[in-house]
Design an enzyme around this catalytic site. Structure first.
Site, PDB file in Angstrom:
ATOM      1  N   THR A 163      -5.954  -1.823  17.573  1.00  0.00           N
ATOM      2  CA  THR A 163      -6.350  -2.934  18.446  1.00  0.00           C
ATOM      3  C   THR A 163      -5.102  -3.486  19.128  1.00  0.00           C
ATOM      4  O   THR A 163      -4.057  -3.626  18.474  1.00  0.00           O
ATOM      5  CB  THR A 163      -7.011  -4.050  17.603  1.00  0.00           C
ATOM      6  N   GLU A 368     -10.745  -3.574   9.518  1.00  0.00           N
ATOM      7  CA  GLU A 368     -10.079  -4.401   8.491  1.00  0.00           C
ATOM      8  C   GLU A 368     -10.740  -4.200   7.120  1.00  0.00           C
ATOM      9  O   GLU A 368     -10.848  -5.124   6.309  1.00  0.00           O
ATOM     10  CB  GLU A 368     -10.003  -5.860   8.920  1.00  0.00           C
TER      11      GLU A 368
HETATM   12  N1  CAA Z   1      -2.405  -7.858  -2.944  1.00  0.00           N
HETATM   13  C1  CAA Z   1      -1.300  -7.373  -3.527  1.00  0.00           C
HETATM   14  N2  CAA Z   1      -1.182  -6.109  -3.970  1.00  0.00           N
HETATM   15  C2  CAA Z   1      -2.244  -5.310  -3.816  1.00  0.00           C
HETATM   16  C3  CAA Z   1      -3.439  -5.751  -3.213  1.00  0.00           C
HETATM   17  C4  CAA Z   1      -3.492  -7.092  -2.782  1.00  0.00           C
HETATM   18  N3  CAA Z   1      -4.582  -7.604  -2.182  1.00  0.00           N
HETATM   19  N4  CAA Z   1      -4.322  -4.735  -3.206  1.00  0.00           N
HETATM   20  C5  CAA Z   1      -3.699  -3.689  -3.782  1.00  0.00           C
HETATM   21  N5  CAA Z   1      -2.451  -4.047  -4.138  1.00  0.00           N
HETATM   22  C6  CAA Z   1      -1.470  -3.220  -4.854  1.00  0.00           C
HETATM   23  C7  CAA Z   1      -2.069  -2.778  -6.166  1.00  0.00           C
HETATM   24  O1  CAA Z   1      -1.866  -3.734  -7.167  1.00  0.00           O
HETATM   25  C8  CAA Z   1      -1.336  -1.491  -6.443  1.00  0.00           C
HETATM   26  O2  CAA Z   1      -0.098  -1.755  -7.041  1.00  0.00           O
HETATM   27  P1  CAA Z   1       0.184  -1.254  -8.553  1.00  0.00           P
HETATM   28  O3  CAA Z   1       0.201   0.247  -8.447  1.00  0.00           O
HETATM   29  O4  CAA Z   1       1.493  -1.863  -8.899  1.00  0.00           O
HETATM   30  O5  CAA Z   1      -0.953  -1.772  -9.371  1.00  0.00           O
HETATM   31  C9  CAA Z   1      -1.083  -0.926  -5.066  1.00  0.00           C
HETATM   32  O6  CAA Z   1      -1.190  -2.022  -4.148  1.00  0.00           O
HETATM   33  C10 CAA Z   1      -2.092   0.147  -4.698  1.00  0.00           C
HETATM   34  O7  CAA Z   1      -3.362  -0.436  -4.803  1.00  0.00           O
HETATM   35  P2  CAA Z   1      -4.642   0.343  -5.274  1.00  0.00           P
HETATM   36  O8  CAA Z   1      -4.309   1.232  -6.421  1.00  0.00           O
HETATM   37  O9  CAA Z   1      -5.731  -0.642  -5.445  1.00  0.00           O
HETATM   38  O10 CAA Z   1      -4.897   1.280  -3.983  1.00  0.00           O
HETATM   39  P3  CAA Z   1      -6.106   2.187  -3.630  1.00  0.00           P
HETATM   40  O11 CAA Z   1      -5.582   3.462  -3.099  1.00  0.00           O
HETATM   41  O12 CAA Z   1      -7.103   2.237  -4.748  1.00  0.00           O
HETATM   42  O13 CAA Z   1      -6.773   1.418  -2.349  1.00  0.00           O
HETATM   43  C11 CAA Z   1      -8.021  -0.220  -1.149  1.00  0.00           C
HETATM   44  C12 CAA Z   1      -7.255   0.117  -2.413  1.00  0.00           C
HETATM   45  C13 CAA Z   1      -8.567  -1.622  -1.404  1.00  0.00           C
HETATM   46  C14 CAA Z   1      -9.189   0.723  -0.890  1.00  0.00           C
HETATM   47  C15 CAA Z   1      -7.059  -0.241   0.067  1.00  0.00           C
HETATM   48  O14 CAA Z   1      -6.557   1.034   0.351  1.00  0.00           O
HETATM   49  C16 CAA Z   1      -7.714  -0.800   1.333  1.00  0.00           C
HETATM   50  O15 CAA Z   1      -7.805  -2.016   1.504  1.00  0.00           O
HETATM   51  N6  CAA Z   1      -8.170   0.087   2.237  1.00  0.00           N
HETATM   52  C17 CAA Z   1      -8.713  -0.360   3.539  1.00  0.00           C
HETATM   53  C18 CAA Z   1      -7.608  -0.495   4.542  1.00  0.00           C
HETATM   54  C19 CAA Z   1      -8.002  -1.357   5.690  1.00  0.00           C
HETATM   55  O16 CAA Z   1      -8.528  -2.452   5.554  1.00  0.00           O
HETATM   56  N7  CAA Z   1      -7.701  -0.876   6.890  1.00  0.00           N
HETATM   57  C20 CAA Z   1      -7.933  -1.635   8.065  1.00  0.00           C
HETATM   58  C21 CAA Z   1      -6.902  -1.296   9.066  1.00  0.00           C
HETATM   59  S1  CAA Z   1      -6.283  -2.644   9.961  1.00  0.00           S
HETATM   60  C22 CAA Z   1      -7.411  -2.990  11.164  1.00  0.00           C
HETATM   61  O17 CAA Z   1      -8.534  -2.597  11.155  1.00  0.00           O
HETATM   62  C23 CAA Z   1      -6.862  -3.933  12.164  1.00  0.00           C
HETATM   63  C24 CAA Z   1      -7.447  -3.907  13.493  1.00  0.00           C
HETATM   64  O18 CAA Z   1      -6.862  -3.368  14.408  1.00  0.00           O
HETATM   65  C25 CAA Z   1      -8.673  -4.711  13.755  1.00  0.00           C
END
Ligand code: CAA
Length: 384
Positions: A163, A368
């Site tokens: 975006t 997002e």
């Molecule tokens: N705050 C702090 N740390 C976090 C966190 C948070 N909210 N979420 C995860 N972490 C940390 C975890 O604690 C982990 O650390 P440790 O290994 O030390 O425990 C590390 O990050 C990895 O996390 P996960 O193991 O939970 O990762 P995962 O591979 O299982 O993925 C997920 C988790 C929630 C699916 C994540 O990948 C995610 O949110 N995916 C979606 C991405 C997204 O929203 N993309 C949108 C793109 S931006 C956009 O759309 C903008 C636009 O232009 C409109």
């Protein structure tokens, strides 16, 4: 518990409503059809102080709270979600990310003009770059690399679904520095669009939010100074997740606005359109649809307000923002489809706006973090 908005909140809501009606509504159908970026509207938003609403005044922002931002997002999204997504990305992914985790130098250099939305009188906004062709929901699988070269990173890779991809001057780019460390090997880098090796590529031809510019952006041996890294080495994924938690409040408010906009149009139409000898609102089939819309929208609004309140009160709002986004986006999609149904054949043509709101609603369940990703965040949060 007080459910009433303050005088200041009501003023902001009114300013946003007036802006949406007077500046966004004219031409919204043409911008959608022709995929025209709403440059005038975004420029006016900057002048209103809506591009850096929550940024402290000392960094060029309006110094308002998250609830003010939610109120403004709702009103603008009722009319034009292409304008509001641009506003949302700049406010909650770019400005918030820099304000919360940037250095003083980064704040002076980048945050201040980004919060003002202008630099030297020209539009100056940002984009957030996490998604890649093979890393959408699975965001840790970053293929873009940032090789540590001593005093700079050498950035290579491709980002997509960006975006503000071509209209932004500044990009916050997530890239892998050490693949062996997985999520802990990712860095967040501030990159300027004008730098050598940055190419704005394909513009997406989208179903909805067609006025917003969504691009692929490529990096080829881009030299990014170490001073442009946000946070410590390896902080990039945490940065992205923490920033997205706030971003999801913005998209929840956008979805809320799309739902409320579709509902208001359906309600007004039902009051005037006659069938079987009476206004269609007098038919229970229509009245019950409106009752359900109103109820769901009110519930979505409360979830948005609660997430905003938690953020403003420095609580952990990760689950609340995901719940608000999940629910509000599902309500937006459902309400917009039903609003088309209330309009009958007129709902299927462009002049009545609801078909556009229906197309725009869909993206709120995807970007997002998809609805499925929100359920991952919520379930992990409640079960840990
Ligand atoms: N705050 C702090 N740390 C976090 C966190 C948070 N909210 N979420 C995860 N972490 C940390 C975890 O604690 C982990 O650390 P440790 O290994 O030390 O425990 C590390 O990050 C990895 O996390 P996960 O193991 O939970 O990762 P995962 O591979 O299982 O993925 C997920 C988790 C929630 C699916 C994540 O990948 C995610 O949110 N995916 C979606 C991405 C997204 O929203 N993309 C949108 C793109 S931006 C956009 O759309 C903008 C636009 O232009 C409109």
């Amino acid at each position: 518990m007080n459910f009433e908005l303050t005088e200041e909140h009501l003023m902001i809501q009114k300013a946003a409503r007036d802006f949406a009606q007077n500046e966004c509504l004219p031409g919204v159908i043409e911008r959608d059809e022709q995929q025209l970026f709403p440059v005038e509207q975004v420029s006016q938003l900057a002048d209103l102080g809506f591009m850096g609403m929550m940024v402290p005044e000392k960094y060029g922002g309006a110094g308002l709270d998250t609830l003010s931002y939610v109120l403004a997002m709702e009103e603008i999204s009722k009319v034009d979600a292409s304008v509001s997504v641009c506003m949302s990305v700049n406010n909650s992914l770019v400005c918030y990310g820099l304000e919360a985790f940037g250095t003083e130098e980064q704040k002076q250099r980048y945050l201040t003009p980004l919060a003002q939305g202008k630099k030297d009188g020209k539009l100056y906004i940002g984009a957030f770059m996490l998604s890649e062709p093979e890393a959408g929901s699975d965001a840790t699988s970053q293929r873009t690399t940032a090789i540590d070269m001593g005093d700079y990173y050498l950035l290579n890779g491709t980002k997509n679904w960006i975006t503000n991809g071509s209209s932004a001057s500044v990009y916050l780019v997530m890239a892998q520095t050490d693949a062996t460390k997985g999520a802990k090997g990712i860095n967040a880098l501030i990159v300027e669009k004008d730098w050598e090796g940055v190419t704005v590529a394909k513009k997406e031809n989208k179903m909805g939010i067609r006025g917003s510019d969504t691009h692929t952006v490529m990096f080829n041996d881009v030299k990014v100074p170490k001073a442009n890294r946000i946070g410590d080495d390896g902080f990039g994924f945490t940065f992205a997740m923490k920033t997205l938690a706030g971003g999801r409040i913005g998209i929840a408010a956008q979805a809320l606005g799309i739902a409320a906009g579709a509902y208001e149009l359906a309600k007004e139409y039902a009051k005037t359109r006659k069938a079987f000898g009476t206004e269609i609102m007098n038919h229970q089939a229509i009245a019950f649809k409106l009752a359900d819309m109103h109820t769901k929208i009110e519930a979505a609004r409360l979830l948005c307000y609660k997430a905003a309140w938690e953020k403003d009160h420095h609580k952990d709002y990760t689950i609340s923002s995901s719940m608000a986004k999940l629910y509000a986006s599902e309500v937006a999609m459902w309400t917009a489809i039903e609003a088309v149904q209330v309009h009958g054949g007129y709902g299927y043509v462009k002049e009545y706006h609801v078909e556009r709101l229906m197309r725009d609603a869909k993206i709120t369940q995807i970007y997002e973090g998809t609805s499925e990703v929100q359920r991952i965040v919520i379930s992990r949060g409640i079960l840990k």
